[in-house]
Scaffold this motif. Structure first.
Motif, short mmCIF file in Angstrom:
data_model
loop_
_atom_site.label_atom_id
_atom_site.label_comp_id
_atom_site.label_asym_id
_atom_site.label_seq_id
_atom_site.Cartn_x
_atom_site.Cartn_y
_atom_site.Cartn_z
N LEU A 107 0.81 -1.25 0.16
CA LEU A 107 0.03 0.15 -0.02
C LEU A 107 1.03 1.25 0.03
CD1 LEU A 107 -2.64 1.62 0.27
CD2 LEU A 107 -2.45 1.13 3.10
N PHE A 108 1.92 1.24 0.90
CA PHE A 108 2.77 2.69 1.06
C PHE A 108 3.43 2.86 -0.36
CE2 PHE A 108 6.77 4.29 2.05
CZ PHE A 108 6.35 5.53 2.72
N ASP A 109 4.04 1.71 -1.03
CA ASP A 109 4.68 1.95 -2.29
C ASP A 109 3.69 2.72 -3.45
OD1 ASP A 109 7.02 0.94 -1.11
OD2 ASP A 109 6.68 -0.84 -1.81
N GLU A 110 2.59 2.28 -3.32
CA GLU A 110 1.53 2.66 -4.34
C GLU A 110 1.24 4.28 -4.17
OE1 GLU A 110 0.71 1.23 -7.28
OE2 GLU A 110 2.25 -0.31 -6.91
N LEU A 111 1.21 4.98 -2.66
CA LEU A 111 0.76 6.05 -2.50
C LEU A 111 1.54 7.30 -3.21
CD1 LEU A 111 0.03 5.63 1.24
CD2 LEU A 111 -1.48 5.72 -0.53
N THR A 112 1.06 8.22 -3.70
CA THR A 112 1.88 9.07 -4.28
C THR A 112 1.83 10.70 -3.65
OG1 THR A 112 -0.01 9.79 -6.10
CG2 THR A 112 1.71 8.22 -6.63
N GLY A 113 0.81 10.55 -2.64
CA GLY A 113 0.87 11.98 -1.95
C GLY A 113 1.88 11.97 -0.74
N PRO A 114 1.89 12.97 0.04
CA PRO A 114 2.73 12.93 1.26
C PRO A 114 2.63 11.91 2.10
CG PRO A 114 1.57 15.13 1.24
CD PRO A 114 0.90 14.12 0.38
N ARG A 115 3.48 10.95 2.23
CA ARG A 115 3.51 9.65 2.90
C ARG A 115 4.71 9.39 3.88
NH1 ARG A 115 5.20 5.66 -1.88
NH2 ARG A 115 6.45 7.01 -2.92
N ARG A 116 4.67 8.53 4.88
CA ARG A 116 5.53 8.23 5.87
C ARG A 116 5.26 7.17 6.46
NH1 ARG A 116 10.30 10.26 8.22
NH2 ARG A 116 10.62 9.74 10.81
N ILE A 117 6.51 6.10 6.70
CA ILE A 117 6.11 5.01 7.31
C ILE A 117 7.26 4.72 8.51
CG2 ILE A 117 7.61 3.54 5.56
CD1 ILE A 117 5.39 1.20 6.26
N VAL A 118 6.93 4.32 9.64
CA VAL A 118 7.77 3.88 10.60
C VAL A 118 7.99 2.58 10.99
CG1 VAL A 118 8.46 4.42 12.98
CG2 VAL A 118 7.35 6.40 11.69
N LEU A 119 9.00 1.85 10.90
CA LEU A 119 9.05 0.41 10.86
C LEU A 119 9.72 0.24 12.00
CD1 LEU A 119 9.37 -0.12 7.12
CD2 LEU A 119 8.06 -1.12 8.21
N SER A 120 9.51 -0.89 12.97
CA SER A 120 10.12 -0.90 14.20
C SER A 120 10.35 -2.36 14.70
CB SER A 120 9.40 -0.07 15.45
OG SER A 120 9.10 1.17 15.16
N VAL A 121 10.91 -2.60 15.47
CA VAL A 121 11.07 -4.06 16.18
C VAL A 121 9.96 -4.45 16.93
CG1 VAL A 121 12.50 -5.45 18.06
CG2 VAL A 121 13.77 -3.83 16.25
N GLY A 122 9.66 -5.52 17.00
CA GLY A 122 8.34 -5.85 17.78
C GLY A 122 7.34 -6.83 16.97
N ASP A 123 5.94 -6.69 17.40
CA ASP A 123 4.97 -7.31 16.89
C ASP A 123 3.75 -6.42 16.63
OD1 ASP A 123 3.13 -9.30 15.93
OD2 ASP A 123 4.33 -10.88 16.79
N HIS A 124 2.59 -6.88 16.67
CA HIS A 124 1.39 -6.35 16.47
C HIS A 124 1.14 -5.28 17.47
CE1 HIS A 124 -2.44 -5.19 14.63
NE2 HIS A 124 -2.88 -5.52 15.89
#
Length: 582
Positions: free
Chosen positions: A318-335
């Protein structure tokens, strides 16, 4: 139902504040189902229920905070929390009651309204997949109100004290989100400037879908969400039965719609998977990318590398297809692990990022969040956070290692070998001892240790590379190409990529399942697999270990009992592992 369960509406007193109409109360609707209007207020002895998707949420602390917001007496709270209650009550009016959702269904909710008649942005917060409901957001919603927002937090239908049945982010939930926004807009004391939706887990998926359907929404923040619900249910043609069981267990006190219950049970039983995927498609934000992009909707996402419930690749899609302002934070852990501390009012870098995102896109704050890059990735297990301008900038080059007959991951291909695996037997390389909860130890710096020497080569195929001469920085999506022969028409395996230390202990880097359900018996099957994305530093002297086993409890097993798989590497289509290096 357990009488001590804080989410059991039948055990809840009705506060005097709700005996008369409040700013939050919906007009009476005699055709709507009867439901208590008070949100759950947990007792101090409460612990998260077995099967909770949010095991670290302190229900007692959050319930006490919500009670203090209403009563105005924070004397029983720790000093920091008491100060927050006093701060928000000095600038906003708090009330709790009901919102009329689609079809007149009454939803349990709470409202924070700024005093005065000045303009303000607003935020709507659908609750997670838990009977705790909107109380999960009591602290964070108060922080938003203190910073200048009007806020409405609500419990989706079928959970907690909300009426109706769980629609699993279907059309009724989407309509409820818009009705909740209507309710908030009708009760603000001043002009509304901009509108945001924010949610964790289930609330995140609902928020994204409401934003896709409701053009009034100006920005979204989604923690531990799904992008493609179909890939949550079925990954590489493999049913994700561990995740489905966890969803059902966490909803044991909720009221599932017949359709939701049927679909989840069908996935467990292997029935009508096409119908289940069709049901999931309607509930997937990925299917609404064009609408997000048409409006250039600012979208903030947070996810965990080792997420066992909603695997990260489907959210990254989903993130890769967005073209507007976007940000993703990826962290250690689980749900929902990254962000849980923030829900409890503790320092939390993920919530700090989300707050800055909303302050910039809803308040116009010049806080520099737009200059931080699209990706912030925490490296396992160092705690280092790397910022990159785009997700694809995580990977600088690809290193290809070939699977060989001697059990090596080598620079050159080798054809003609066979590595057999006996199916139907458990191995020590299981992805997670328990869905969701296993990743919480990782957040504390205690990843599971696998005894590599205990892996029986009769039930798992194993390959290992030479010791790393320098730190091997894996950044992105490893890809596996492998050929195998299955004697039976249905077959499956799970690939585990591990970090093998000199002492023989191993840690999981990433993994992925694969199933083939349609090939003729005894035919060669070519499997091209994207392992789940990762950010992992393999230390100097350590080796990468690739283990392929016929069974893992997280996934359905398509193999017949005592069947066998024979991995190989034809000269025309060699088997290899592509490593994304940063």
């Amino acid at each position: 139902m357990n009488p001590a369960d804080p989410a059991d509406p039948s055990t809840l007193p009705t506060p005097s504040a709700l005996s008369t109409p409040s700013a939050l109360s919906a007009p009476s609707n005699p055709s709507a189902p009867s439901t208590p209007s008070t949100p759950p207020t947990p007792s101090a002895s409460c612990t998260p229920p077995v099967g909770s998707l949010h095991p670290e949420l302190d229900a007692a602390a959050l319930g006490s905070f919500a009670a203090a917001l209403e009563s105005g007496d924070p004397s029983g709270l720790p000093p920091a929390r008491a100060a927050e209650v006093e701060a928000v009550r000095s600038v906003a009016v708090f009330s709790r009651g009901r919102v009329a959702g689609a079809g007149g269904v009454l939803l349990d909710a709470a409202l924070w309204r700024r005093k005065g008649s000045g303009p303000r942005p607003v935020v709507v917060m659908p609750a997670p997949w838990t009977n705790l409901g909107w109380v999960a957001y009591a602290v964070r919603a108060s922080a938003f109100a203190t910073r200048g927002y009007d806020v409405l937090a609500y419990t989706p239908r079928g959970f907690g004290a909300s009426a109706g049945r769980v629609d699993t982010a279907g059309p009724l939930d989407v309509a409820d989100g818009s009705r909740a926004l209507d309710h908030l807009l009708q009760r603000t004391a001043g002009p509304v400037t901009r509108i945001g939706f924010l949610g964790v887990s289930y609330g995140a998926g609902i928020g994204l879908l409401v934003a896709a359907h409701d053009p009034r929404v100006d920005a979204v923040a989604a923690f531990s969400t799904w992008g493609d619900l179909g890939e949550v249910l079925v990954e590489n043609s493999t049913r994700r039965v561990g995740a489905v069981r966890a969803l059902l267990a966490a909803a044991s006190r909720a009221r599932l719609s017949p359709e939701t219950e049927r679909v989840l049970e069908d996935v467990l039983a292997g029935r009508d998977i096409v119908g289940a995927l069709r049901w999931a498609e309607e509930r997937s934000p990925f299917g609404h990318v064009k609408e997000f992009n048409r409006r250039r909707l600012p979208v903030f996402l947070s996810h965990a590398w080792h997420e066992t419930l909603f695997p990260p690749n489907q959210t990254l899609k989903l993130f890769d297809e967005l073209t507007g302002p976007r940000r993703i934070v990826l962290s250690v852990g689980d749900h929902a692990g990254p962000g849980t501390a923030g829900l409890l009012g503790l320092p939390d870098r993920v919530w700090t990022d989300a707050d800055r995102w909303f302050d910039h896109h809803l308040m116009g704050a010049p806080n520099g969040v737009a200059d931080d890059g699209q990706v912030a990735g925490e490296v396992m297990w160092s705690g280092t956070v790397e910022h990159r301008p785009t997700r694809h900038a995580l990977t600088r080059r690809i290193r290809r290692l070939h699977l060989t007959g001697g059990g090596q991951l080598a620079e050159r291909p080798e054809a003609g070998w066979t590595a057999g695996v006996l199916c139907g037997v458990d191995t020590p390389t299981a992805v997670a001892d328990e869905v969701v909860r296993s990743g919480y130890a990782e957040m504390a710096g205690r990843p599971k240790i696998y005894p590599a020497g205990d892996i029986d080569r009769a039930v798992a195929a194993v390959w290992v590379c030479a010791p790393a001469e320098d730190t091997l920085r894996l950044r992105g999506v490893p890809r596996l190409r492998v050929t195998y022969r299955a004697a039976n028409p249905g077959s499956s395996f799970v690939a585990h990529l591990m970090d093998l230390a000199p002492d023989g202990s191993a840690r999981l880097v990433t993994h992925a399942p694969y199933s083939d359900l349609g090939s003729a018996p005894d035919s060669l099957v070519g499997a091209d697999i994207d392992l789940q994305a990762t950010a992992y530093d393999v230390p100097r002297g350590h080796r990468l270990l690739l283990v392929m086993a016929g069974r893992d409890a997280l996934y359905a097993d398509a193999n017949l009992p005592r069947a066998s798989l024979a991995f190989t590497s034809p000269e025309a289509t060699p088997s290899y592992l592509d490593l994304p290096l940063g």
